[in-house]
Design a protein around this motif. Structure first.
Motif, PDB file in Angstrom:
ATOM      1  N   TRP A   1      -0.659   6.158   5.009  1.00 44.18           N
ATOM      2  CA  TRP A   1       0.325   7.162   4.602  1.00 44.18           C
ATOM      3  C   TRP A   1       1.638   6.451   4.318  1.00 44.18           C
ATOM      4  O   TRP A   1       2.188   5.762   5.177  1.00 44.18           O
ATOM      5  CB  TRP A   1       0.511   8.209   5.692  1.00 44.18           C
ATOM      6  N   ALA A   2       2.136   6.618   3.076  1.00 45.20           N
ATOM      7  CA  ALA A   2       3.432   6.077   2.670  1.00 45.20           C
ATOM      8  C   ALA A   2       3.506   4.571   2.881  1.00 45.20           C
ATOM      9  O   ALA A   2       4.551   4.042   3.253  1.00 45.20           O
ATOM     10  CB  ALA A   2       4.571   6.786   3.423  1.00 45.20           C
TER      11      ALA A   2
ATOM     12  N   CYS B   1      -5.099  11.142  -5.769  1.00 46.07           N
ATOM     13  CA  CYS B   1      -3.812  10.466  -5.772  1.00 46.07           C
ATOM     14  C   CYS B   1      -3.639   9.834  -7.142  1.00 46.07           C
ATOM     15  O   CYS B   1      -4.511   9.138  -7.614  1.00 46.07           O
ATOM     16  CB  CYS B   1      -3.748   9.388  -4.684  1.00 46.07           C
ATOM     17  N   SER B   2      -2.495  10.036  -7.762  1.00 48.44           N
ATOM     18  CA  SER B   2      -2.290   9.512  -9.100  1.00 48.44           C
ATOM     19  C   SER B   2      -1.723   8.125  -9.109  1.00 48.44           C
ATOM     20  O   SER B   2      -1.943   7.376 -10.043  1.00 48.44           O
ATOM     21  CB  SER B   2      -1.329  10.425  -9.873  1.00 48.44           C
ATOM     22  N   ALA B   3      -0.967   7.742  -8.101  1.00 43.90           N
ATOM     23  CA  ALA B   3      -0.343   6.430  -8.094  1.00 43.90           C
ATOM     24  C   ALA B   3       0.093   6.094  -6.702  1.00 43.90           C
ATOM     25  O   ALA B   3       0.290   6.966  -5.876  1.00 43.90           O
ATOM     26  CB  ALA B   3       0.853   6.421  -9.050  1.00 43.90           C
ATOM     27  N   SER B   4       0.239   4.798  -6.442  1.00 45.34           N
ATOM     28  CA  SER B   4       0.606   4.389  -5.096  1.00 45.34           C
ATOM     29  C   SER B   4       2.103   4.537  -4.881  1.00 45.34           C
ATOM     30  O   SER B   4       2.887   4.318  -5.791  1.00 45.34           O
ATOM     31  CB  SER B   4       0.216   2.929  -4.874  1.00 45.34           C
ATOM     32  N   PRO B   5       2.550   4.924  -3.656  1.00 48.67           N
ATOM     33  CA  PRO B   5       3.972   5.044  -3.387  1.00 48.67           C
ATOM     34  C   PRO B   5       4.570   3.679  -3.111  1.00 48.67           C
ATOM     35  O   PRO B   5       4.582   3.204  -1.998  1.00 48.67           O
ATOM     36  CB  PRO B   5       4.005   5.919  -2.143  1.00 48.67           C
ATOM     37  N   VAL B   6       5.043   3.018  -4.160  1.00 39.35           N
ATOM     38  CA  VAL B   6       5.625   1.700  -3.991  1.00 39.35           C
ATOM     39  C   VAL B   6       7.050   1.705  -4.503  1.00 39.35           C
ATOM     40  O   VAL B   6       7.441   2.534  -5.310  1.00 39.35           O
ATOM     41  CB  VAL B   6       4.820   0.628  -4.765  1.00 39.35           C
ATOM     42  N   GLU B   7       7.867   0.767  -4.031  1.00 31.92           N
ATOM     43  CA  GLU B   7       9.230   0.640  -4.506  1.00 31.92           C
ATOM     44  C   GLU B   7       9.206   0.139  -5.947  1.00 31.92           C
ATOM     45  O   GLU B   7       8.426  -0.735  -6.322  1.00 31.92           O
ATOM     46  CB  GLU B   7       9.996  -0.339  -3.617  1.00 31.92           C
TER      47      GLU B   7
ATOM     48  N   GLY C   1       5.024   5.845  -7.395  1.00 24.90           N
ATOM     49  CA  GLY C   1       5.743   6.333  -6.228  1.00 24.90           C
ATOM     50  C   GLY C   1       5.604   7.815  -5.971  1.00 24.90           C
ATOM     51  O   GLY C   1       6.551   8.449  -5.485  1.00 24.90           O
ATOM     52  N   PHE C   2       4.446   8.404  -6.270  1.00 22.14           N
ATOM     53  CA  PHE C   2       4.230   9.811  -5.933  1.00 22.14           C
ATOM     54  C   PHE C   2       2.757  10.057  -5.707  1.00 22.14           C
ATOM     55  O   PHE C   2       1.909   9.246  -6.046  1.00 22.14           O
ATOM     56  CB  PHE C   2       4.775  10.748  -7.014  1.00 22.14           C
ATOM     57  N   ARG C   3       2.449  11.226  -5.127  1.00 20.84           N
ATOM     58  CA  ARG C   3       1.079  11.641  -4.830  1.00 20.84           C
ATOM     59  C   ARG C   3       0.830  13.027  -5.402  1.00 20.84           C
ATOM     60  O   ARG C   3       1.717  13.885  -5.408  1.00 20.84           O
ATOM     61  CB  ARG C   3       0.852  11.701  -3.324  1.00 20.84           C
ATOM     62  N   LEU C   4      -0.411  13.239  -5.867  1.00 19.16           N
ATOM     63  CA  LEU C   4      -0.829  14.550  -6.363  1.00 19.16           C
ATOM     64  C   LEU C   4      -1.812  15.197  -5.396  1.00 19.16           C
ATOM     65  O   LEU C   4      -2.591  14.505  -4.749  1.00 19.16           O
ATOM     66  CB  LEU C   4      -1.506  14.422  -7.725  1.00 19.16           C
ATOM     67  N   ARG C   5      -1.777  16.515  -5.336  1.00 24.43           N
ATOM     68  CA  ARG C   5      -2.756  17.238  -4.528  1.00 24.43           C
ATOM     69  C   ARG C   5      -3.122  18.540  -5.246  1.00 24.43           C
ATOM     70  O   ARG C   5      -2.281  19.181  -5.872  1.00 24.43           O
ATOM     71  CB  ARG C   5      -2.205  17.535  -3.133  1.00 24.43           C
ATOM     72  N   LEU C   6      -4.382  18.896  -5.157  1.00 23.72           N
ATOM     73  CA  LEU C   6      -4.867  20.143  -5.734  1.00 23.72           C
ATOM     74  C   LEU C   6      -4.678  21.274  -4.731  1.00 23.72           C
ATOM     75  O   LEU C   6      -5.009  21.145  -3.557  1.00 23.72           O
ATOM     76  CB  LEU C   6      -6.349  20.016  -6.102  1.00 23.72           C
TER      77      LEU C   6
ATOM     78  N   VAL D   1       6.670  11.972  -2.415  1.00 23.86           N
ATOM     79  CA  VAL D   1       7.515  11.157  -3.290  1.00 23.86           C
ATOM     80  C   VAL D   1       8.092  10.034  -2.440  1.00 23.86           C
ATOM     81  O   VAL D   1       8.727  10.281  -1.411  1.00 23.86           O
ATOM     82  CB  VAL D   1       8.651  11.976  -3.927  1.00 23.86           C
ATOM     83  N   THR D   2       7.874   8.789  -2.870  1.00 23.30           N
ATOM     84  CA  THR D   2       8.378   7.646  -2.129  1.00 23.30           C
ATOM     85  C   THR D   2       9.873   7.495  -2.342  1.00 23.30           C
ATOM     86  O   THR D   2      10.339   7.486  -3.488  1.00 23.30           O
ATOM     87  CB  THR D   2       7.668   6.359  -2.568  1.00 23.30           C
TER      88      THR D   2
END
Length: 486
Positions: A255-256, A375-381, A413-418, A432-433
């Protein structure tokens, strides 16, 4: 004759008692020694065992696998003095599960692949050979004997970045090594995914089971502005208690996390893949396979490869510990299309610190609420995105457009959920990171996605399309509306 006399003398010393129906049995020996039927003993025996193994760099867990046709892989040749022996693994044990994967119907190559991908720690679910054979004879060959967690119920590896309110939690404890976290509402820990009432298991990859409260406080203070905690919510603790399963780090979901592995898909062009693989020592002195001389404009660069990335898997199979020639041969065996899993130096340091393989965190960094979650993309800087003109039509009233550029880790840097609302299914931003590309573009938790790169999404059948779009050439254009605007 002398031995017989001794036996008779001992028998004469045995206390006698009489049974009184009104008073009940008054013999304490009989009160304590319960009479188990054979069926009761069987129910106790047939429960699987859990062996949490660890290994040092350059060494093995200390056992070998063998396969029998139509049966689960079994353990053979347990080496003395190794982690396998110390944790109770026995020759003949059938392997039912590796971490969170049920493998009792898989062949030994698949089982070995899961074990190698687990890195320095692995949790094996095993059953003694005679119990396994009896259970199969009684229940049939197709039955699954391996216990599993409920959907979405697993320990969490949470990376917390301190804000003006600190880490956002306080610690309560009962005795040595038993700590629980009390969260501040809306604080950094809650935003990083720490569940309410979570038990603290590890800090930066170090177990706290023998820590005093002072030692824990000092460890947290030494972490500086960021800390990674392994925690288990009350429901996870309860499931582990019922299953007799340890709260093991290899079961965790991320997580994050500040970094994650990247999967690169390359298709060879006329000038080849466009990178060079070299064996050298990493930051910790370990030998590894590193990617260098990434040629501009060729498939490797277009797939997101960066000079200095370390190769950890080819076609999803770990190459940790393999020599240069064997690694190269595995890449060549893939032909003109190659799938490589890599970590950048930052991710390499992170996963080394928490003593877990990056391959355990390939699929997601947030717990899905259902199989349809994604998840659409990893929460990275990420760095500040460049300014670029676009020719997309303006967004309708009530919605807005956001343009995102990937950061060094190829994440947005964000996550999607249905989710399902009164108007039907929808995809919304679940995370959102802080400081990431999504945050800089104005994405907020709860925003609903209407379009991605000009393609309309209805939330029900477009998850695969979204994943493909997220891997397309940047920028990523999202049309959003706040949930209240639906």
């Amino acid at each position: 004759m002398e031995a017989a006399a001794d036996l008779r003398d001992t028998a004469s010393l045995t206390l006698k008692f009489e049974f009184n129906p009104q008073l009940g049995i008054d013999n304490p020996a009989l009160s304590l020694a319960e009479d188990h039927s054979s069926s009761d003993l069987w129910s106790l025996e047939q429960r699987p065992r859990f062996c949490l193994l660890s290994k040092e760099e350059g060494k093995s867990f200390g056992f070998h696998l063998q396969q029998e046709l139509g049966r689960a892989s079994h353990v053979c040749n347990v080496e003395p003095g190794t982690s396998a022996q110390q944790q109770g693994l026995q020759e003949g044990d059938r392997i039912l599960g590796v971490n969170n994967h049920v493998v009792e119907h898989e062949d030994s190559q698949v089982v070995a692949r899961h074990i190698r991908a687990s890195g320095p720690r692995v949790l094996l679910t095993v059953l003694a050979q005679h119990v396994y054979d009896a259970a199969r004879a009684q229940q049939g060959k197709a039955v699954l004997l391996c216990p599993t967690f409920s959907q979405g119920v697993r320990p969490r590896l949470c990376h917390i970045v301190k804000d003006e309110g600190g880490f956002g939690f306080s610690v309560t404890h009962e005795h040595l090594g038993s700590f629980w976290l009390v969260l501040s509402t809306g604080g950094a820990a809650e935003r990083a995914g720490v569940p309410p009432g979570a038990r603290l298991l590890e800090v930066n990859g170090v177990s706290v089971d023998k820590f005093t409260h002072y030692q824990l406080s000092r460890k947290l203070w030494q972490s500086g502005d960021q800390v990674t905690l392994l925690v288990a919510g009350p429901e996870v603790e309860e499931q582990c208690r019922l299953l007799g399963m340890p709260l093991a780090a290899p079961l965790a979901e991320g997580w994050a996390l500040p970094s994650k592995p990247r999967c690169l898909h390359l298709e060879k062009g006329p000038q080849g893949f466009g990178f060079l693989l070299r064996e050298e020592k990493g930051f910790d002195g370990r030998p590894g396979q590193f990617l260098w001389e990434v040629d501009p404009g060729l498939p490797a660069e277009r797939a997101g490869m960066q000079a200095g990335d370390r190769l950890v898997a080819v076609a999803g199979e770990s190459v940790e510990g393999l020599g240069h020639e064997e690694t190269v041969s595995r890449i060549l065996a893939q032909g003109s299309r190659v799938s490589l899993t890599v970590v950048d130096p930052e991710a390499d340091r992170f996963f080394s610190m928490v003593r877990l393989s990056p391959l355990l965190f390939l699929e997601s960094t947030e717990a899905p609420a259902s199989p349809q979650d994604t998840c659409s993309a990893s929460p990275v800087e990420t760095k500040d995105p460049p300014i670029e003109d676009t020719a997309l039509p303006p967004a309708p009233c009530g919605s807005r457009q956001c343009f995102l550029y990937p950061g060094p880790g190829s994440g947005y840097g964000f996550r999607l959920r249905l989710s399902h609302v009164a108007s039907g299914p929808c995809l919304f931003i679940s995370q959102v990171t802080r400081g990431g590309s999504a945050a800089q573009a104005g994405l907020q938790r709860g925003d609903v996605v209407l379009e991605v790169n000009g393609y309309s999404v209805d939330g029900e059948n477009d998850l695969e399309k979204l994943q493909q779009l997220a891997e397309a050439e940047p920028p990523l254009c999202l049309k959003l509306v706040t949930r209240s605007g639906l």
